[in-house]
Design an enzyme around this catalytic site. Structure first.
Site, PDB file in Angstrom:
ATOM      1  CD  GLU A   5       4.238   5.474   4.397  1.00 27.04           C
ATOM      2  OE1 GLU A   5       4.395   4.243   4.371  1.00 27.04           O
ATOM      3  OE2 GLU A   5       3.788   6.069   5.401  1.00 27.04           O
TER       4      GLU A   5
ATOM      5  CG  ASP B 111      -0.219   0.261   2.519  1.00 28.36           C
ATOM      6  OD1 ASP B 111       0.669  -0.562   2.859  1.00 28.36           O
ATOM      7  OD2 ASP B 111      -0.516   1.255   3.200  1.00 28.36           O
TER       8      ASP B 111
ATOM      9  CG  ASP C  59       3.659  -0.667   4.937  1.00 27.18           C
ATOM     10  OD1 ASP C  59       3.268  -0.854   3.757  1.00 27.18           O
ATOM     11  OD2 ASP C  59       2.884  -0.346   5.851  1.00 27.18           O
TER      12      ASP C  59
ATOM     13  CE1 TYR D 115      -4.584   2.487   4.667  1.00 24.18           C
ATOM     14  CE2 TYR D 115      -3.074   0.748   5.337  1.00 24.18           C
ATOM     15  CZ  TYR D 115      -3.327   1.909   4.637  1.00 24.18           C
ATOM     16  OH  TYR D 115      -2.326   2.511   3.902  1.00 24.18           O
TER      17      TYR D 115
END
Length: 493
Positions: free
Chosen positions: A470, A73, A76, A228
């Site tokens: 990120e 995603d 990571d 999430y």
């Protein structure tokens, strides 16, 4: 800040000339290329992000199933299926409504990126109606290490929910993704399109008959949260899934579902929100298309809410809500990742402007009326051009675009030497030396749009600052459609 001064400030920002001519065609190509850097599984021979290698080839083994593939995603090495499905939905929507603005080459690469996601999503619902797969990888263990995906040694545990456990949000988003993708592939891959639609229908049935949030299940809550969690609940995903199935099938069952459940599911609230967790804004804009084209009076309340959302971007209107801007001109909404919010909202603004244009209508905001180009101008000047370098930092927030862009992003694969260059694994702890290093990334994650600046346009461009540097798949996915429009209309101002 007094309202009158705020209005003058925003109007002044809108009147500023574009400081830098941008290559939107390059931005579009690179925004799609980014997804190759996020691939999990066995990479194809046509892989263009050549510093990446095969990874996670045994995913799903602990549950005796094949969960190889899909996308990581963000920075990571976890595969979270909820945001991955939203990513797929937005890639599909970009293809459906903005394909006419793309070259054939761009269309092809976008569909390849979409299919990499949908092939995997089909695996996540392959055991319905009994089981739905939620995630692969243990987030806490993964986040305790800084390793490239090709030789990571953190647990690759797969997590699943069994019926009758609730999963309306997860299943609803997967249903939306598969339904939207069935439209995107209808011409080029008709058989595949049929498979996607059939599975979308069955997945929505699971979502509607097992109502509740997937993170309410104790066996997955700790794996998914706090990353999430479905903070916004599950009812928006049920409407979102039904809206895409209505568009994909034309079946009146879904129209009735949308009419009967709109108020009960809270569609009158949170209509200014849109992203991986909250779909209300997207539902309204998506359904508005049918009203513009077919005059579906029963759905008018959705279009009314979409109009309220669009009017909120104009400070001179008298509505109860207005959007904010940074001093440097970026459309701003509070959150940990600023460009994540703006990417999704800018897609809705541009999409709604297209619906208005194609129906020869304008935006009505009480005593004010706005032409579709007024909406497009907000997206171009207050989001797109800002991302590409028209900002106080004179920095592109898309990696690999222009000469000045962040060289230390919060991304494991980009920051660690490629396995093609250094075969020996770095290991969990050694990776943290790279994380803290001031050295630039050895691998360029071309096309990645990162989190971006804060409310005052400040930006800390180091990989240690995840909220700023990120990238995520669900920032890039909606920008594909946005960049496509301005590629086709490069002189719009």
């Amino acid at each position: 800040m007094k309202p009158s001064f705020f209005i003058l400030t925003v109007l002044a920002l809108l009147l500023l000339p574009t400081a830098i001519p941008h290559d939107y065609s390059e931005a579009l190509r690179k925004s799609i290329l980014f997804f190759e850097g996020q691939r999990s599984g066995r990479l194809p021979k046509q892989q263009r992000m050549t510093w990446r290698g095969d990874s996670a080839l045994k995913d799903g083994k602990n549950l005796n199933t094949d969960l190889v593939g899909g996308y990581y995603d963000a920075g990571d090495n976890i595969k979270f299926h909820f945001p991955m499905a939203f990513t797929a939905t937005m890639l599909a929507w970009s293809s459906i409504d903005f394909q006419s603005y793309m070259s054939q080459n761009d269309v092809g690469h976008n569909l390849i990126a979409l299919k990499w996601a949908t092939d995997y999503l089909l695996k996540t619902v392959s055991q319905l109606p009994n089981r739905i797969f939620v995630q692969v990888g243990e987030a806490q263990a993964d986040h305790n290490c800084w390793e490239r995906p090709e030789d990571m040694d953190t647990p690759r545990t797969a997590f699943a929910l069994d019926a009758p456990g609730p999963a309306s949000d997860l299943a609803g988003e997967i249903a939306a993704a598969l339904a939207a993708a069935s439209i995107a592939f209808k011409q080029s891959r008709p058989k595949y399109s049929e498979v996607l639609l059939d599975k979308a229908i069955k997945t929505f049935q699971y979502a509607d008959s097992h109502r509740g949030c997937y993170t309410d299940n104790p066996n997955v809550h700790n794996a998914v949260c706090p990353f999430y969690c479905s903070v916004n609940g599950y009812k928006d995903e049920l409407l979102w899934g039904a809206a895409w199935l209505r568009r994909a099938t034309g079946n009146d069952y879904y129209l009735e579902y949308l009419v009967n459940n709109r108020q009960a599911f809270g569609q009158d609230f949170n209509y200014l929100e849109f992203g991986w967790d909250n779909k209300y804004g997207g539902v309204n804009v998506l359904i508005a298309k049918e009203i513009f084209e077919k005059g579906a009076i029963a759905l008018t309340a959705y279009k009314d809410a979409a109009e309220e959302m669009m009017c909120a971007f104009f400070p001179e209107t008298s509505g109860p809500h207005h959007m904010s801007y940074t001093p440097g001109g970026l459309l701003y909404k509070p959150g940990n990742s600023q460009l994540q919010n703006m990417a999704a909202l800018s897609f809705l603004i541009l999409t709604y402007a297209d619906y208005l244009s194609k129906s020869s209508q304008q935006l009505n905001c009480g005593n004010h009326q706005f032409q579709p180009d007024s909406l497009r101008r907000i997206v171009k000047r207050q989001v797109v051009d800002y991302i590409l370098g028209d900002n106080p930092a004179k920095l592109s927030y898309m990696v690999g675009y222009g000469d000045q862009y962040p060289r230390q992003i919060h991304h494991r694969g980009a920051s660690i030497p490629s396995i093609k260059v250094q075969r020996n694994a770095f290991g969990c702890l050694k990776g943290w030396d790279i994380f803290a290093s001031p050295n630039p990334d050895p691998n360029i994650l071309v096309g990645a749009v990162i989190g971006g600046p804060d409310v005052d346009d400040s930006f800390i461009g180091k990989r240690t600052n995840a909220s700023d540097t990120e990238p995520t798949t669900y920032i890039n996915a909606p920008l594909v459609g946005v960049f496509a429009y301005f590629k086709s209309n490069p002189n719009f101002s």
